[in-house]
Design a protein around this motif. Structure first.
Motif, PDB file in Angstrom:
ATOM      1  N   ASN A 306       0.969  -1.208  -0.003  1.00 59.21           N
ATOM      2  CA  ASN A 306       0.156  -0.127   0.052  1.00 59.21           C
ATOM      3  C   ASN A 306       0.697   1.223   0.048  1.00 59.21           C
ATOM      4  OD1 ASN A 306      -2.411  -1.315   0.110  1.00 59.21           O
ATOM      5  ND2 ASN A 306      -2.495  -1.441   2.264  1.00 59.21           N
ATOM      6  N   SER A 307       2.020   1.120   0.138  1.00 56.86           N
ATOM      7  CA  SER A 307       3.154   2.257  -0.035  1.00 56.86           C
ATOM      8  C   SER A 307       3.246   2.618  -1.473  1.00 56.86           C
ATOM      9  CB  SER A 307       4.369   2.073   0.467  1.00 56.86           C
ATOM     10  OG  SER A 307       5.440   2.736   0.159  1.00 56.86           O
ATOM     11  N   ASN A 308       3.358   3.936  -1.510  1.00 59.84           N
ATOM     12  CA  ASN A 308       3.305   4.683  -3.004  1.00 59.84           C
ATOM     13  C   ASN A 308       4.707   4.973  -3.279  1.00 59.84           C
ATOM     14  OD1 ASN A 308       0.483   4.833  -3.414  1.00 59.84           O
ATOM     15  ND2 ASN A 308       0.684   6.583  -1.919  1.00 59.84           N
ATOM     16  N   VAL A 309       5.721   4.397  -2.342  1.00 56.54           N
ATOM     17  CA  VAL A 309       7.107   4.921  -2.642  1.00 56.54           C
ATOM     18  C   VAL A 309       7.869   3.594  -2.953  1.00 56.54           C
ATOM     19  CG1 VAL A 309       9.154   5.629  -1.438  1.00 56.54           C
ATOM     20  CG2 VAL A 309       6.993   6.563  -1.081  1.00 56.54           C
ATOM     21  N   CYS A 310       7.734   2.464  -2.613  1.00 59.26           N
ATOM     22  CA  CYS A 310       8.745   1.237  -2.624  1.00 59.26           C
ATOM     23  C   CYS A 310       8.255   0.614  -3.985  1.00 59.26           C
ATOM     24  CB  CYS A 310       8.589   0.290  -1.625  1.00 59.26           C
ATOM     25  SG  CYS A 310       7.039  -0.626  -1.305  1.00 59.26           S
ATOM     26  N   ASP A 311       7.476   0.626  -4.589  1.00 57.19           N
ATOM     27  CA  ASP A 311       6.946   0.110  -5.897  1.00 57.19           C
ATOM     28  C   ASP A 311       6.679  -1.182  -5.867  1.00 57.19           C
ATOM     29  OD1 ASP A 311       7.168   2.336  -7.343  1.00 57.19           O
ATOM     30  OD2 ASP A 311       9.287   2.359  -7.231  1.00 57.19           O
ATOM     31  N   ASP A 313       4.284  -4.375  -5.690  1.00 58.08           N
ATOM     32  CA  ASP A 313       2.795  -4.419  -5.753  1.00 58.08           C
ATOM     33  C   ASP A 313       2.529  -6.057  -5.880  1.00 58.08           C
ATOM     34  OD1 ASP A 313       2.956  -5.609  -8.559  1.00 58.08           O
ATOM     35  OD2 ASP A 313       3.612  -3.669  -9.272  1.00 58.08           O
ATOM     36  N   ASP A 359      12.248   2.434   1.335  1.00 53.65           N
ATOM     37  CA  ASP A 359      11.052   3.088   1.719  1.00 53.65           C
ATOM     38  C   ASP A 359      11.126   2.229   3.149  1.00 53.65           C
ATOM     39  OD1 ASP A 359       8.543   4.281   1.969  1.00 53.65           O
ATOM     40  OD2 ASP A 359       7.685   2.428   1.640  1.00 53.65           O
TER      41      ASP A 359
END
Length: 495
Positions: A306-311, A313, A359
């Motif tokens: 759910n992080s938008n930084v670590c990529d 998915d 991240d």
């Protein structure tokens, strides 16, 4: 014989003669337990002795009723001894001052003695066995009839006891041990009162803990730990001769051994107030360990995805592996441990190549995967066994110079540790240097590697949080060096 009047000795004896030793023992022990609360009428300084003897007889007969092949002979031998000492309980009851009727407790002592005699003599003396068991039931009922404490009605109690015994007879195809002692009839008021008084008496001395639990749960039909009950019944005669305290200590030893044999010994590596590490042990059930690990991994994975930084998915290979592990491998701890390591390696590789962004959420996931895989190897017996096998095989191929290097790395861990952990690192280093025993060396290396891994994870977390990495001692670096050494002893990643 559709109906049996258990107040009629001849009729009861005839019925028992046609039954198996297991049925005789089970019904006889239940009959004695129904009035065992009368044992609480014993008073005086040495009252524990006759109570212990009678409870031993009743327990032994109940366990013998299980008919476990591997236990039959040893329980028969125990019953021969139990029968002889229980007779002394009968004699003691007749001469001891009781509040109430001496015949009440005497009947219990005699009935329990005969319960033991039933199983002790069944193989060679079938008729005597039936006679003893029938006598046990009759005397149990007789003890209720004679008892005059509280508001007990002789007529009602005798009828209730006979009905309970008859109920047992009519349910011999069921598991009687899962039925309440007074299934069918209502517990007589006086006996119910005495039951509470007896439980209260047993509660005042922790040495009675096992017998209190067994008696209460048998009364309620909820006792299930027959492995423990069997082990108690098989305690050596010499220990029983020493009295309640000795028997209680033996039971504590049995309980401790069973716990360590069936549950993994979990070690907690903790940092002391002075900034060095020590170790203490705790116990955890394997299924609870797996559940805890699954929850931690799921949370960390969701956090990273759910992080938008670590990529990272949900379609990445590492995420697919973790999802498979959590959905399909919780009943296979070895596979779970391997998938946790694989996912961790993939994520680290992705960070190194730039596929994943740096991240905090991804750091949390990596640490969680390392910690949970490590915990499985250290604390789950199935995974630990697999690790042992790999380490032993590699040790057979290990050159002496490498083994001595491992010993030196373990010795290095003593700087930065204290207490038990320091002492055990010293012993592990010595064991590894000697190399006399493959098993001992493997255990020393595996244990030291697991402990070093936990210290390394702790130090990495402290460094990431900026909370004071131990640069003066460099315990984290020393730990990582040992981890890498032990990792190379078996395939599949780090310890």
């Amino acid at each position: 014989m559709a109906e049996v009047d258990f107040s009629d000795f001849d009729a009861a004896a005839a019925w028992f003669k046609s039954q198996t030793p297991e049925v005789r023992c089970t019904i006889a022990s239940r009959a004695a337990l129904r009035v065992a609360a009368n044992l609480g009428l014993y008073k005086g300084e040495h009252a524990d002795t006759p109570i212990l003897r009678v409870l031993r007889c009743t327990l032994t007969s109940a366990v013998r009723g299980l008919g476990r092949t591997e236990d039959v002979k040893s329980l028969d031998r125990a019953n021969l001894f139990a029968y002889s000492v229980a007779n002394s309980a009968h004699s003691t009851a007749l001469s001891t001052h009781l509040i109430g009727s001496p015949g009440a407790a005497a009947g219990v002592g005699h009935s329990a003695a005969n319960s033991a005699a039933d199983s002790a003599t069944h193989s060679a003396h079938a008729v005597r066995s039936a006679f003893s068991a029938a006598s046990s039931v009759a005397n149990s009922i007789h003890s209720v009839v004679e008892s005059t404490f509280s508001t007990l009605s002789v007529t009602i109690s005798a009828h209730a006891a006979r009905s309970a015994a008859a109920w047992d007879r009519s349910h011999i195809k069921a598991d009687l041990n899962t039925q309440t002692l007074w299934a069918g009839p209502v517990v007589p008021d006086g006996m119910s009162t005495q039951h509470s008084v007896f439980l209260n008496r047993l509660s005042k001395n922790p040495d009675w803990d096992f017998f209190r639990t067994w008696y209460e749960q048998m009364w309620e039909g909820t006792f299930t730990d027959w492995d423990l009950a069997t082990a108690v019944a098989k305690i050596d005669d010499d220990v029983w001769d020493e009295g309640l305290a000795a028997v209680a200590e033996a039971i504590r030893g049995i309980t401790a051994r069973r716990l360590t044999e069936t549950l993994p010994q979990v070690e907690e590596i903790f940092e002391t107030a002075t900034g060095v590490y020590d170790v203490r042990g705790t116990i955890v059930e394997p299924t609870k360990l797996i559940g805890s690990i699954a929850n931690r991994v799921q949370f960390a994975m969701d956090l990273a995805i759910n992080s938008n930084v670590c990529d990272l998915d949900s379609m990445s290979t590492a995420a697919k592996i973790l999802r498979h592990a959590l959905e399909n491998c919780l009943d296979d701890p070895n596979a779970l441990e391997q998938f946790l390591r694989q996912a961790g390696d993939l994520i680290r590789s992705g960070l190194d190549s730039g596929k994943f962004g740096d991240d905090d959420a991804l750091d949390v996931l990596i640490r969680t995967l390392d910690e949970t895989a490590l915990q499985l190897r250290a604390d789950h017996p199935d995974v630990a066994d697999a690790v042992d096998a790999r380490v032993r095989q590699r040790l057979r191929e290990l050159e002496d110079v490498e083994r001595l290097r491992g010993a030196a790395l373990i010795e290095d861990m003593r700087e930065g540790t204290t207490g038990r952990l320091d002492a055990e690192f010293e012993l592990a280093a010595e064991t590894t240097r000697d190399g006399d025993s493959l098993d001992a060396t493997a255990e020393a290396l595996k244990q030291s590697g697991n402990r070093a891994g936990k210290i390394s994870l702790s130090e990495r977390a402290k460094k990431a949080e900026g909370s004071g990495f131990m640069s003066s001692v460099k315990i984290g670096m020393r730990a990582q060096n040992l981890v890498e050494f032990v990792s190379n002893l078996f395939s599949g990643g780090a310890v």
